[in-house]
Design a protein around this motif. Structure first.
Motif, short mmCIF file in Angstrom:
data_model
loop_
_atom_site.label_atom_id
_atom_site.label_comp_id
_atom_site.label_asym_id
_atom_site.label_seq_id
_atom_site.Cartn_x
_atom_site.Cartn_y
_atom_site.Cartn_z
N SER A 56 0.84 -1.19 0.00
CA SER A 56 0.00 0.00 0.00
C SER A 56 0.87 1.24 0.00
CB SER A 56 -0.86 -0.01 1.27
OG SER A 56 -1.35 1.26 1.57
N ASN A 57 0.34 2.34 -0.55
CA ASN A 57 1.14 3.57 -0.54
C ASN A 57 1.24 4.17 0.86
OD1 ASN A 57 -1.48 4.74 -0.43
ND2 ASN A 57 -0.83 6.50 -1.62
N ALA A 58 0.62 3.53 1.84
CA ALA A 58 0.87 3.90 3.24
C ALA A 58 2.30 3.53 3.63
CB ALA A 58 -0.11 3.20 4.16
N TRP A 59 2.87 2.56 2.91
CA TRP A 59 4.20 2.04 3.26
C TRP A 59 5.25 2.31 2.19
CZ3 TRP A 59 3.91 1.07 8.14
CH2 TRP A 59 2.70 0.62 8.69
N VAL A 60 4.82 2.24 0.92
CA VAL A 60 5.76 2.36 -0.20
C VAL A 60 5.11 3.23 -1.27
CG1 VAL A 60 7.03 1.09 -1.98
CG2 VAL A 60 6.67 0.04 0.25
N PRO A 61 5.78 4.23 -1.80
CA PRO A 61 5.18 5.01 -2.89
C PRO A 61 4.82 4.12 -4.08
CG PRO A 61 7.15 6.09 -2.06
CD PRO A 61 7.11 4.72 -1.42
N SER A 62 3.69 4.38 -4.68
CA SER A 62 3.27 3.61 -5.85
C SER A 62 4.12 3.99 -7.05
CB SER A 62 1.80 3.87 -6.15
OG SER A 62 1.00 3.43 -5.07
N LYS A 73 -5.68 12.58 -7.52
CA LYS A 73 -7.07 13.01 -7.70
C LYS A 73 -7.83 12.85 -6.39
CE LYS A 73 -10.94 12.68 -10.85
NZ LYS A 73 -10.85 14.07 -11.30
N ILE A 74 -7.73 11.70 -5.76
CA ILE A 74 -8.45 11.43 -4.51
C ILE A 74 -7.99 12.39 -3.41
CG2 ILE A 74 -8.76 9.70 -2.67
CD1 ILE A 74 -10.44 9.36 -5.29
N ALA A 75 -6.72 12.71 -3.38
CA ALA A 75 -6.18 13.62 -2.37
C ALA A 75 -6.82 15.00 -2.43
CB ALA A 75 -4.67 13.74 -2.51
N SER A 76 -7.33 15.39 -3.58
CA SER A 76 -7.88 16.73 -3.75
C SER A 76 -9.29 16.89 -3.17
CB SER A 76 -7.89 17.11 -5.24
OG SER A 76 -8.88 16.39 -5.94
N TYR A 77 -9.88 15.80 -2.68
CA TYR A 77 -11.25 15.86 -2.14
C TYR A 77 -11.24 15.80 -0.62
CZ TYR A 77 -12.63 15.12 -6.94
OH TYR A 77 -12.79 15.27 -8.29
N ASP A 78 -12.31 16.36 -0.05
CA ASP A 78 -12.47 16.39 1.41
C ASP A 78 -13.43 15.33 1.92
OD1 ASP A 78 -10.86 18.82 1.88
OD2 ASP A 78 -12.41 19.75 0.64
N GLY A 79 -14.10 14.62 1.03
CA GLY A 79 -15.03 13.58 1.40
C GLY A 79 -15.54 12.89 0.16
N ASN A 104 -3.27 6.76 1.94
CA ASN A 104 -3.10 8.05 2.61
C ASN A 104 -4.17 9.05 2.20
OD1 ASN A 104 -0.66 7.07 3.74
ND2 ASN A 104 0.40 7.59 1.85
N GLU A 105 -4.62 8.98 0.97
CA GLU A 105 -5.55 9.96 0.41
C GLU A 105 -6.99 9.81 0.93
OE1 GLU A 105 -1.95 9.33 -1.79
OE2 GLU A 105 -3.51 7.89 -1.24
N TRP A 106 -7.31 8.64 1.49
CA TRP A 106 -8.65 8.41 2.06
C TRP A 106 -8.72 8.81 3.54
CZ3 TRP A 106 -11.62 7.34 -1.90
CH2 TRP A 106 -11.23 6.47 -2.91
N VAL A 107 -7.58 8.83 4.21
CA VAL A 107 -7.52 8.92 5.67
C VAL A 107 -8.17 10.21 6.20
CG1 VAL A 107 -5.92 9.09 7.64
CG2 VAL A 107 -5.47 7.47 5.79
N HIS A 108 -8.99 10.02 7.25
CA HIS A 108 -9.65 11.10 7.99
C HIS A 108 -10.60 11.93 7.13
CE1 HIS A 108 -5.99 10.85 10.87
NE2 HIS A 108 -6.89 9.93 11.16
N LYS A 109 -11.24 11.26 6.18
CA LYS A 109 -12.25 11.91 5.34
C LYS A 109 -13.55 11.11 5.43
CE LYS A 109 -8.77 13.69 2.15
NZ LYS A 109 -8.26 13.65 0.76
N PRO A 110 -14.69 11.79 5.43
CA PRO A 110 -15.96 11.08 5.54
C PRO A 110 -16.38 10.43 4.23
CG PRO A 110 -16.37 13.41 5.35
CD PRO A 110 -14.87 13.24 5.42
N MET A 111 -17.16 9.37 4.37
CA MET A 111 -17.73 8.69 3.21
C MET A 111 -19.21 8.42 3.45
SD MET A 111 -16.48 4.74 3.67
CE MET A 111 -18.01 4.10 3.01
N ALA A 112 -19.99 8.64 2.41
CA ALA A 112 -21.41 8.34 2.42
C ALA A 112 -21.70 7.53 1.17
CB ALA A 112 -22.22 9.64 2.45
N ALA A 113 -22.96 7.10 1.00
CA ALA A 113 -23.25 6.27 -0.17
C ALA A 113 -24.70 6.35 -0.58
CB ALA A 113 -22.88 4.82 0.11
N LEU A 114 -24.90 6.18 -1.87
CA LEU A 114 -26.19 5.85 -2.45
C LEU A 114 -26.01 4.45 -2.99
CD1 LEU A 114 -28.33 7.92 -4.96
CD2 LEU A 114 -28.00 5.47 -5.17
N ALA A 115 -26.75 3.49 -2.42
CA ALA A 115 -26.60 2.09 -2.78
C ALA A 115 -27.88 1.57 -3.42
CB ALA A 115 -26.27 1.26 -1.53
N TYR A 116 -27.73 0.61 -4.31
CA TYR A 116 -28.91 0.08 -4.99
C TYR A 116 -28.75 -1.41 -5.31
CZ TYR A 116 -26.06 0.79 -9.18
OH TYR A 116 -25.05 0.76 -10.11
#
Length: 194
Positions: A56-62, A73-79, A104-116
């Motif tokens: 994972s890029n938590a341990w080794v850069p991709s 791209k993911i890092a640029s979002y707040d949730g 790293n880019e997901w950490v400490h950000k909220p997630m919600a969902a529309l599921a179907y």
């Protein structure tokens, strides 16, 4: 504090996917939101390889440029709001792969969902929330579920009605999702910036 940015991630990449219909409905409901800016992020556009990094890029850069571009791209979002289809009681392989391509880019950000799905995507969303916890995201309680008779009414394989015909059954859940997402996005953004 700048207006938080939310990625609305379409989790299915099939040519015949249903995901576009609920995504368009969701985006129409959040257009001009006073608290959050929403942007669709389609996994089809990411063209991600299957995860094949040493770790994972938590341990080794991709090293794969597509994985690095995804992380940026993911890092640029707040949730995040995930548009979740249920495949065999879980999320799609494409969505799981996209989640694994970053950490790293997901950490400490909220997630919600529309599921179907026939059961409202509930089983897939439970799996997604468990993955989110491992990625140190903050799964919010509020979610929109399109299931049962409502799903078969709007799904192209059955009734193919517009989602506006069932939105009366979805609006309370959408309100709860947006309340939860707004609160947690502001709280986590402030904490990350501090």
């Amino acid at each position: 504090m700048s207006k938080p940015r939310i990625a609305v991630i379409i989790g299915s990449t099939r040519k015949t996917r249903f995901a576009d219909k609920p995504t368009e409905w969701f985006m129409s409901k959040v257009a001009g939101n006073a608290d959050l800016d929403f942007e669709v992020v389609d996994l089809r556009d990411a063209d991600l390889p299957f995860f094949d990094e040493p770790a994972s890029n938590a341990w080794v850069p991709s090293s794969d440029p597509k994985a690095v571009a995804w992380q940026e791209k993911i890092a640029s979002y707040d949730g995040f709001v995930f548009i979740v289809s249920e495949y065999n009681h879980s999320i799609t392989a494409a969505l799981k792969n996209a989640l694994d391509q970053a950490y790293n880019e997901w950490v400490h950000k909220p997630m919600a969902a529309l599921a179907y799905g026939s059961m409202g995507g509930a089983r897939a969303l439970e799996h997604l929330r468990a993955i989110g916890v491992e990625l140190q995201m903050v799964p919010v309680r509020g979610a929109v579920h399109i299931g049962g008779a409502d799903f078969f009414k709007v799904w192209p394989g059955a009734g193919n009605a517009p989602i506006s015909e069932i939105e009366g059954n979805l609006e309370n859940a959408l309100g709860g999702l947006l309340t939860d997402l707004t609160w947690w996005t502001k709280a986590t953004k402030a904490a990350r910036e501090a």
